[in-house]
Design an enzyme around this catalytic site. Sequence first.
Site, PDB file in Angstrom:
ATOM      1  CB  SER A   1      -0.916  -0.030   1.274  1.00 22.73           C
ATOM      2  OG  SER A   1      -1.606   1.164   1.377  1.00 22.73           O
TER       3      SER A   1
ATOM      4  CE1 TYR B   1      -4.471  -2.737   4.893  1.00 23.48           C
ATOM      5  CE2 TYR B   1      -3.931  -0.657   4.291  1.00 23.48           C
ATOM      6  CZ  TYR B   1      -4.171  -1.675   3.944  1.00 23.48           C
ATOM      7  OH  TYR B   1      -4.135  -2.198   2.699  1.00 23.48           O
TER       8      TYR B   1
END
Length: 248
Positions: free
Chosen positions: A140, A153
Site C-alpha cells: 500500500s 494497517y
Amino acid sequence: MNTTNNTILITGGSAGIGFEIAKLFSQKGNHVIITGRNAEKLEKAAAQLQHVTAIVSDVNNEADVNILAERLNKDFPQLNILINNAGNVSVYSLLDNEANAAEKAREEMQTNYFSVINLTEKLLPLLHKQKEAAIVNVTSITALVPALSIPTYSASKAALRSYSQALRLSLSKNSAIKVFELLPPLVNTDFSKEIGGEKGIDPSVVASDLFNAIQNEEYEVQVGGTASIYKLFLSSPSQALLALNSVE
C-alpha cells in the site's frame, strides 16, 4: 516476464483489486485461481470470469492453507504466479481509548503479514519447479508513510514491504522466482469505503499497472499517487507523512 499461459493464484480474489487482477489476467490467456472465505462471493466472481477456478480458503486458517497447498500441488502443478492480495483493515484513531488497538493490530498483522509468509513458504517448493515464476505482494501507499485513520494497517503493510524486499534479494541469486511489490494508493473498493474510497482510483488501474510491471519486470509497482508520495518520501519523510495525511 511472460504474461500469458500462466497459472495464477490470487488470494482475496472475489472483489476489489483481487477481482480486477483476476479479470485482466484471465482475459490475457492465463488460468486464475481465486480464493476467499465467502463461497457465495467466490461463485459470483467466478461467474464473471473466464479460465477461473474458485476455491473457498481462509488465509488465516492453517488447515485451509494446508489443504490449499496440497490441492495446488496435485491439481495445478504448473502454478507459477502467487499474488498475495487478501487483506484486513480497521479504521480508528490511536487516541481512542476504546479502540482496542492491540487486538485490531493483531488481526491486521495476521492477515496482512503472517499469512503471506505462511502461504508463500508453503508454495515456494512448487514455484521453484517452474521455469519462470513470480510472487506479488500487495502492500500500500501506507507502507511508505502511515495514514492516521488506519495506523496499524499501515504498520502491517510496512512489515510486508520489508519482507518483500528481503525475499526478493534472497531469491535473486539462485532462483527463477521474481518478487514484485504492488503499492496502490486509495482505491475505490468496498474495502476502502470507511476511508473515502469513492475518491480513489478505479481498481482496474491497479490491475493494469501490475500487468505492465510483470511484463516489463519492474519489481516495485507504484500506482497512481504512490509515485509522488515515494519521491517526496526520499527527500523528506516528514513532509511525505504530512502530505498523505492532509487528505485524511
